[in-house]
Design a protein around this motif. Sequence first.
Motif: not given
Length: 537
Positions: A72-80, A82-87, A96-108
């Motif tokens: 659970a602590a690991m998942a919380e860190q991953r969420a943080k 994601r929130a701080s990722w700046s590319g 926004i890419w994290f949000e897109i990746a949750e509903r769109v499959a990886a590009t082949e």
Amino acid sequence: SETLKLEETRFIQTLDRGLRLLDEELARLPEDGDLPGAAAFKLYDTYGFPLDLTQDALREKGRQVDVAGFDAAMAEQRAKARASWSGSGETKESTIWFEIAERVAATEFLGYDTETAEGQVMALVAEGAEVTEIAPGTTGWMIVNQTPFYGESGGQVGDTGTYLKPEGRGEILDTQKMPGGLFAHKVTPAKAALAVGDAVELRVDHARRSAIRANHSATHLLHEALRHTLGDHVAQKGSLNAPDRLRFDFSHAKAMAADELEAVESQVNGFIRQNSAVETRIMTPDDARAIGAQALFGEKYGDEVRVVSMGRAATGKGHDGQTWSIELCGGTHVARTGDIGLCVVLGDSASSAGIRRIEALTGQAALDHLIAQERRLAEVAEAVKAPASEVVARIRTLVEDRRALEHEVAQLRRELALAGPAGAAPEAREIGGVPFLAQVLHGISGKDLPPIIDEHKARLGTGAILLIAEADGKASVAAGVTPDLTDKVSAVDLVRAAVVELGGKGGGGRPDMAQGGAKDAANAEAAIRAAEAVLEA
């Protein structure tokens, strides 16, 4: 050996620190109580103490870790994260890419086998936000379900090209890999807007991709040639495979000698001329390492890896023991080594401590470089009036002649300085009980002043000397004091006093010899008076 010792020392330090912290955490708990997952994660995340080591240490005490709490602590860190990722670059706001990746499959990715393909637009991003369309003349990022465009990674730059649809076309200016396995294409529609759901035909810039492939394959041959020439300690520490050049960073403690660079270049071109097939296979990481595949140290690999092999050698690697280069690589490569055409090594330089950087050109870029070098050689040959085959010997002769002339001119200038403007040696005047000789010289550089001072000292026997010289728009000051007077006056004090009057600062040396720089010699008389004031004091 040093690297292994350092790693072992660091691990022992981590182990000792982790065990101390673990004991402190356990002291706060009731006897036989499990270690909370949050505490185990703190040990891992903050202090680098792995979960399995924590479990081993607790097992000896008959206790356990709350693994669910750790997860659970690991998942919380991953969420943080994601929130701080700046590319990077222009995508730095695009969490926004994290949000897109949750509903769109990886590009082949289809680019290993083709440079054209059809795809459907799954999402569009512009100015850091998801949009439904990108207007003509504006720029944004396009996600499609499948693509032949390579997304920048592993040192290989992203592909460029075009997309087409019935209503119009657009430019693809770059391709980047985003979280969730998405390939983001930077697009600029030309006539018609690009909308989510559009079917598009994707076309990679063939000439550019071919040049990138050649550079990437040459990098593999270069890596192996470096290992054969310098030793097995050579390991990849970074690379760039662009259409116009390649760059390869590798572990090595010192600069490469000219003969080593020549040996590496010769080996690479030998395998290019061999024109052997470049083969790719999908294998498990363990199977790949078993046949000698090179992998990036510290890189994490999945259950399957892509293995690229090229070059045939009597004593090599692989199942048959005759493969020159075998590496784990996800990039695009030539079909045969001959497709590289030619490789020219430009040289190596320091990248960081213990890391060297080698740069090279392939194909047309390499040929253009050689043609330019040949043209420059012809120009030099014409300038020195010698055949190209004799240019080096001719230049060496000219350099030696120049040095001899410079030495002769310097000697003549010293003799003129010692003789004085009227042909008679300058006389010393007594200032504060010290014989003092001051002289302003023109056309003499600062490096020529010390020997002139030494000759003045020898002639005077006792005394202090101040020389102010000007040459090539630069002024220099030097002072000397004979050994019998250094307890009374210092050459450093004389120089510093004179330099200030000439618009300079500082100056230094020894009590018997000192030098300093100045703006110009316009105030030479004032500088001499300042030095006399030091003697009078």
